[in-house]
Design an enzyme around this catalytic site. Structure first.
Site, PDB file in Angstrom:
ATOM      1  N   GLU A 160      10.426  15.029  15.716  1.00  0.00           N
ATOM      2  CA  GLU A 160      10.812  14.750  14.303  1.00  0.00           C
ATOM      3  C   GLU A 160       9.857  15.841  13.493  1.00  0.00           C
ATOM      4  OE1 GLU A 160       9.325  11.472  11.969  1.00  0.00           O
ATOM      5  OE2 GLU A 160      11.338  11.193  11.090  1.00  0.00           O
TER       6      GLU A 160
ATOM      7  N   GLU B  23      10.332   0.563  10.229  1.00  0.00           N
ATOM      8  CA  GLU B  23      11.207   1.506  10.037  1.00  0.00           C
ATOM      9  C   GLU B  23      10.631   2.996  10.305  1.00  0.00           C
ATOM     10  OE1 GLU B  23      13.127   4.443   8.790  1.00  0.00           O
ATOM     11  OE2 GLU B  23      13.177   3.660   6.426  1.00  0.00           O
TER      12      GLU B  23
ATOM     13  N   CYS C 101      13.596  10.376   6.800  1.00  0.00           N
ATOM     14  CA  CYS C 101      13.514   9.735   8.110  1.00  0.00           C
ATOM     15  C   CYS C 101      14.804   9.817   8.747  1.00  0.00           C
ATOM     16  CB  CYS C 101      12.913   8.229   8.201  1.00  0.00           C
ATOM     17  SG  CYS C 101      13.808   7.364   6.971  1.00  0.00           S
TER      18      CYS C 101
ATOM     19  N   LYS D 250       0.826  -1.380  -0.126  1.00  0.00           N
ATOM     20  CA  LYS D 250      -0.107  -0.103  -0.008  1.00  0.00           C
ATOM     21  C   LYS D 250       0.792   1.235  -0.211  1.00  0.00           C
ATOM     22  CE  LYS D 250      -1.732   2.803   3.015  1.00  0.00           C
ATOM     23  NZ  LYS D 250      -1.964   4.294   2.287  1.00  0.00           N
TER      24      LYS D 250
HETATM   25  P1  NDP Z   1       2.114   7.818   8.414  1.00  0.00           P
HETATM   26  O1  NDP Z   1       3.037   7.046   9.510  1.00  0.00           O
HETATM   27  O2  NDP Z   1       0.836   8.028   8.973  1.00  0.00           O
HETATM   28  O3  NDP Z   1       1.921   7.120   7.067  1.00  0.00           O
HETATM   29  C1  NDP Z   1       2.994   6.084   6.588  1.00  0.00           C
HETATM   30  C2  NDP Z   1       2.000   5.008   5.821  1.00  0.00           C
HETATM   31  O4  NDP Z   1       1.386   4.328   6.914  1.00  0.00           O
HETATM   32  C3  NDP Z   1       1.146   5.536   4.764  1.00  0.00           C
HETATM   33  O5  NDP Z   1       0.920   4.615   3.741  1.00  0.00           O
HETATM   34  C4  NDP Z   1      -0.178   5.654   5.597  1.00  0.00           C
HETATM   35  O6  NDP Z   1      -1.300   5.869   4.811  1.00  0.00           O
HETATM   36  C5  NDP Z   1      -0.003   4.396   6.273  1.00  0.00           C
HETATM   37  N1  NDP Z   1      -1.013   4.396   7.405  1.00  0.00           N
HETATM   38  C6  NDP Z   1      -1.405   5.382   8.131  1.00  0.00           C
HETATM   39  N2  NDP Z   1      -2.182   5.115   9.310  1.00  0.00           N
HETATM   40  C7  NDP Z   1      -2.115   3.606   9.379  1.00  0.00           C
HETATM   41  C8  NDP Z   1      -2.517   2.637  10.188  1.00  0.00           C
HETATM   42  N3  NDP Z   1      -3.330   2.731  11.480  1.00  0.00           N
HETATM   43  N4  NDP Z   1      -2.296   1.151   9.988  1.00  0.00           N
HETATM   44  C9  NDP Z   1      -1.528   1.051   8.827  1.00  0.00           C
HETATM   45  N5  NDP Z   1      -1.261   1.915   8.051  1.00  0.00           N
HETATM   46  C10 NDP Z   1      -1.479   3.279   8.229  1.00  0.00           C
HETATM   47  O7  NDP Z   1       2.782   9.116   8.184  1.00  0.00           O
HETATM   48  P2  NDP Z   1       2.030  10.210   7.530  1.00  0.00           P
HETATM   49  O8  NDP Z   1       2.092  10.486   6.194  1.00  0.00           O
HETATM   50  O9  NDP Z   1       0.864  10.490   8.167  1.00  0.00           O
HETATM   51  O10 NDP Z   1       2.885  11.538   8.178  1.00  0.00           O
HETATM   52  C11 NDP Z   1       2.787  11.831   9.754  1.00  0.00           C
HETATM   53  C12 NDP Z   1       4.297  12.263  10.077  1.00  0.00           C
HETATM   54  O11 NDP Z   1       4.884  11.069  10.305  1.00  0.00           O
HETATM   55  C13 NDP Z   1       5.150  13.300   9.341  1.00  0.00           C
HETATM   56  O12 NDP Z   1       4.891  14.402   9.659  1.00  0.00           O
HETATM   57  C14 NDP Z   1       6.243  12.619   9.844  1.00  0.00           C
HETATM   58  O13 NDP Z   1       6.868  13.470  10.651  1.00  0.00           O
HETATM   59  C15 NDP Z   1       6.470  11.194   9.955  1.00  0.00           C
HETATM   60  N6  NDP Z   1       6.678  10.179   8.895  1.00  0.00           N
HETATM   61  C16 NDP Z   1       7.898   9.658   9.009  1.00  0.00           C
HETATM   62  C17 NDP Z   1       8.437   8.807   8.198  1.00  0.00           C
HETATM   63  C18 NDP Z   1       9.560   8.125   8.174  1.00  0.00           C
HETATM   64  O14 NDP Z   1      10.129   7.350   7.337  1.00  0.00           O
HETATM   65  N7  NDP Z   1      10.429   8.327   9.167  1.00  0.00           N
HETATM   66  C19 NDP Z   1       7.567   8.732   6.806  1.00  0.00           C
HETATM   67  C20 NDP Z   1       6.386   9.342   6.482  1.00  0.00           C
HETATM   68  C21 NDP Z   1       5.981  10.207   7.739  1.00  0.00           C
HETATM   69  P3  NDP Z   1      -1.807   7.000   4.133  1.00  0.00           P
HETATM   70  O15 NDP Z   1      -0.702   7.923   3.896  1.00  0.00           O
HETATM   71  O16 NDP Z   1      -2.592   6.604   2.887  1.00  0.00           O
HETATM   72  O17 NDP Z   1      -2.536   7.690   5.231  1.00  0.00           O
END
Ligand code: NDP
Length: 781
Positions: free
Chosen positions: A394, A264, A298, A190
């Site tokens: 972060e 991760e 990240c 996904k």
């Molecule tokens: P999320 O952790 O919410 O999203 C990462 C992935 O997980 C997306 O595909 C998301 O779907 C999906 N997801 C969201 N909720 C669930 C759940 N309950 N169960 C399973 N999968 C889920 O990150 P965000 O995109 O919302 O970003 C929020 C914050 O997270 C950012 O501001 C940043 O600080 C941090 N972040 C950190 C990352 C890293 O690599 N360290 C990467 C991305 C974000 P969908 O996007 O469709 O909601």
């Protein structure tokens, strides 16, 4: 503008990349996409818009998956697994190789689409994301070809649910899909809802190369789709990259399900600059560390720690450099920073910067204009307190916080002053200092005099709350395989192993607990009766409680210098334990016979042999120099995890106890052990053996008591780094749920194990007792 004027101003002209092929590709799909399931696209019921963040224009409408869509995708992956796992490594390699080739042939289309969808500069998608995507498939095509030879004794896990974020849509896809397929698994992926398009283009590539239907499935939609994948009973493993909060939810949601998990997660990575560093290079590295991909990385080097003696000079150089960063149209090849992925993410970044200002930080941004819309300027925060929000949270945007230090020890302490541990950068011309810091900083990747180096041949992943598991390198392969043979006896332990109290006690000696190298009374005045095999009373042991566990964890943390003792010394101590046990073998055999009614001599002999073999492993389970493209070395160092909580089973009470403790301490961890609840006396008899074997105080701590009362305490303890639990299914679920607090690693077994089997020791145990840190060290004059 005349040529002489251009020479005068050195102004960049526009250098736009042509988006027409990518737009044409979108048009060819009617700007509407369904899911990719079982080798073809299937339309969804509802759709949402995917938007180009730089221009605010709708790119396409993407299907929102329902739980029923996830069911269909999982079923397709399950069907495909039966044949894909049986496909030879060579044939799997051919498919991965073909994907890599096809990625290269479509590289510009992939790069432009990625930039349109995500907002990242074309320079980065073209030069980094897409080449790295191809490299991952080439590298893992190689692992597929070597599967039968290099992973003999292992098999694929099954259907893997993979959930990726929006910051590196293609790269994260490659990091997940390539190793999973190489090892014979099938996947349901996904993408993030903001950035699904390149995953769908990748799906087309899978069709083009003739990947069997169902091996790769892509379902699109919001977080709820990810949650449906996580909960799905037909999925054997979840691989997730994203925020720590969602990682924690996933940890809880998968608890007790038997699903394997790799996470991760976030980071707040330190960027340490010593006074003898090449400052200009360090500034250049820093710009890459924090402003690459608009800081939405990240492992972004978001905390600058600079030595006080050079702090002013360094920050001045940095400001000068930041003035020259060009923020603008991501399709412009001369642009350094593009758009933030979404207005919501931009608002979040801005809110955190404002909070930083309100907490006393000084905010500085370059004078050059940042375009309106979903853009954010490179931002520097000085006067930042180590405990302030912006120093701890972060931000996931182009925002750097700055702090100073005086000594190397202070630098390491500040670097480790975070709940995360994803990456770190160290700049100094003194190689000894660099490597010393690299070993002391708690992070999965440390870059020395370089930054943001990644390669398929090197593992990437976190320490602490940055998650667990590795992607890339040999170490990453084990996330997608399981041992073909497990030394299971079959029958699960009984749900309630509490020994029945036996009347008419005659006790001459009641062992205490063993904490910090001393025998100490349990906190509460209760004892547990230990029954002998014939139903008589074998003895009593103290009933440890929450407070005893806390004391034991404190003692174990206090003994953490064990991690830096030499492997040779650790081996010597394990040999010494074995020797002292051998000297008392008949006594231990008698104790085992008394408790279990079985031949104790064989178990004592097996225990001595196991101690010898883990002593042997102490200086042999070591790291590697990875064959990455960098000029220099990429050192994969095998490090201990820290404080481990070990909950031993009831079978083979002496051998199983030692089978958990020996690998843990051989690798440099310290341990808090709860011995067999039913037969604890073999462990308490060991106190004197440990006392006379030069085991430093606090390295092994033993708390007798009720396993399923003490297990959640260890699992929830914020200062415990890993828990191994051998017990009931209900107990395993509790341990995994409680571990979500600090995202400690867990290893749970609910089947009874034949501890005498050869498989009940060795690399699986050692891998679970260690984590790999990759240190990148460039070479050159
Ligand atoms: P999320 O952790 O919410 O999203 C990462 C992935 O997980 C997306 O595909 C998301 O779907 C999906 N997801 C969201 N909720 C669930 C759940 N309950 N169960 C399973 N999968 C889920 O990150 P965000 O995109 O919302 O970003 C929020 C914050 O997270 C950012 O501001 C940043 O600080 C941090 N972040 C950190 C990352 C890293 O690599 N360290 C990467 C991305 C974000 P969908 O996007 O469709 O909601």
């Amino acid at each position: 503008m005349s040529v002489s004027e251009i020479f005068d101003s050195l102004e960049y002209g526009p250098a736009p990349e042509d988006a027409a092929p990518a737009q044409a590709w979108l048009e060819s799909h009617g700007r509407r996409f369904g899911h990719f399931i079982d080798g073809r696209f299937v339309d969804g019921r509802d759709h949402f818009e995917s938007v180009n963040p730089a221009r605010g224009e709708m790119l396409a409408r993407i299907a929102q998956a329902t739980p029923a869509d996830v069911d269909v995708a999982v079923a397709a992956a399950r069907r495909a697994f039966a044949t894909w796992r049986a496909t030879s490594g060579h044939d799997r390699a051919r498919h991965l190789y073909a994907i890599a080739r096809q990625v290269q042939k479509n590289s510009r289309l992939l790069a432009v689409l990625e930039t349109l969808d995500n907002g990242k500069p074309i320079r980065e998608s073209r030069d980094d994301d897409v080449p790295t995507l191809a490299r991952h498939f080439y590298h893992h095509a190689g692992w597929a070809a070597l599967f039968e030879r290099e992973l003999a004794g292992y098999e694929p896990i099954g259907v893997v649910g993979q959930i990726v974020p929006w910051n590196f849509p293609l790269l994260m896809l490659a990091w997940k899909i390539a190793p999973a397929l190489a090892m014979g698994n099938t996947v349901v992926l996904k993408p993030a809802e903001q950035t699904s398009l390149t995953a769908l283009l990748f799906a087309e590539i899978c069709v083009t190369v003739g990947l069997p239907p169902g091996v790769v499935n892509v379902v699109t939609g919001e977080g709820a789709v990810g949650a449906a994948i996580v909960r799905h009973p037909g999925i054997d493993k979840i691989a997730f990259t994203g925020s720590t909060d969602v990682g924690r939810e996933i940890r809880k949601a998968t608890a007790g399900s038997g699903k394997r998990l790799s996470l991760e997660l976030g980071g707040k990575s330190p960027y340490v600059v010593f006074e003898d560093a090449d400052l200009d290079s360090a500034v250049e590295g820093l710009v890459d560390a924090i402003f690459y991909n608009q800081g939405q990385v990240c492992c972004a080097g978001s905390r600058l720690l600079v030595q006080e003696s050079i702090a002013d000079r360094f920050v001045e150089k940095l400001r000068t450099r930041m003035e020259r960063i060009r923020v603008g149209d991501p399709l412009d090849k001369a642009v350094d920073m593009g758009a933030i992925v979404s207005p919501a993410q931009r608002a979040r970044i801005d809110a955190l910067v404002k909070q930083g200002a309100s907490e006393g930080a000084t905010v500085w941004q370059p004078s050059s204009r940042c375009p309106d819309g979903c853009f954010y300027p490179p931002t520097l925060l000085t006067d930042v307190a180590p405990a302030s929000t912006v120093a701890q949270v972060e931000i996931f945007g182009p925002v750097l916080v700055t702090m100073t230090f005086r000594t190397p020890a202070e630098a390491v302490a500040l670097a480790n002053n975070t709940r995360y541990g994803l990456a770190a950068t160290v700049w100094t011309e003194t190689v000894g200092l660099a490597l010393d810091c690299a070993r002391k900083i708690q992070a999965g990747t440390v870059w020395v005099n370089c930054t943001n180096q990644f390669d398929a041949a090197s593992g990437f992943g976190g320490y602490r709350e940055s998650g667990f598991g590795r992607e890339g390198g040999r170490e990453g392969l084990y996330e997608y395989v399981k041992p073909s043979h497990v030394p299971a006896l079959g029958a699960p332990p009984e749900a309630d192993p509490t020994p029945a109290p036996v009347p008419s006690l005659r006790i001459d000696r009641t062992p205490k607990l063993f904490i910090g190298g001393k025998q100490v009374r349990p906190d509460q005045g209760y004892a547990l009766t230990v029954a002998a095999a014939d139903g008589a009373v074998a003895g009593e042991v103290g009933e440890g409680n929450r407070k005893d566990i806390r004391n034991a964890v404190e003692a174990a943390r206090g003994a953490s210098s064990w991690a830096s003792s030499t492997p040779h010394l650790r081996a010597q101590i394990l040999y010494y334990i074995a020797e002292n046990l051998a000297a008392r073998a008949p006594e231990f055999a008698g104790r085992l016979r008394q408790q279990t009614g079985r031949d104790g001599a064989a178990e004592v002999e097996a225990t001595i042999q196991r101690l010898f073999r883990y002593a042997a492993w102490a200086d042999k389970f070591d790291g590697a120099v990875h064959a990455t493209p960098q000029k220099g070395v990429t050192l994969a160092a095998v490090e201990p995890i820290g404080v481990m909580g070990l909950l031993a089973p009831d079978e083979a009470p002496l051998l199983a106890f030692v089978s958990l403790v020996a690998p843990a301490i051989a690798m440099g961890n310290t341990a808090v052990v709860v011995p067999s609840e039913r037969h604890p006396l073999s462990a308490t008899d060991l106190y004197q053996v440990l006392e006379t074997s030069d085991v430093p105080a606090g390295v092994v701590n033993i708390v007798t008591g009720r396993r399923d009362v003490l297990a959640p305490v260890l699992a929830a303890h914020e200062d415990v780094d890993a828990v191994w639990y051998f017990g009931t299914a209900a107990g395993a679920k509790t341990v995994e749920t409680e571990s979500a607090g600090n995202l400690k690693r867990t290893w749970t077994w609910t089947a009874a194990i034949d501890w005498h089997a050869a498989d009940a020791e060795g690399p699986e145990f050692l891998r679970e007792a260690t984590q790999v840190k990759n240190i990148w060290l460039p070479a050159g004059e």
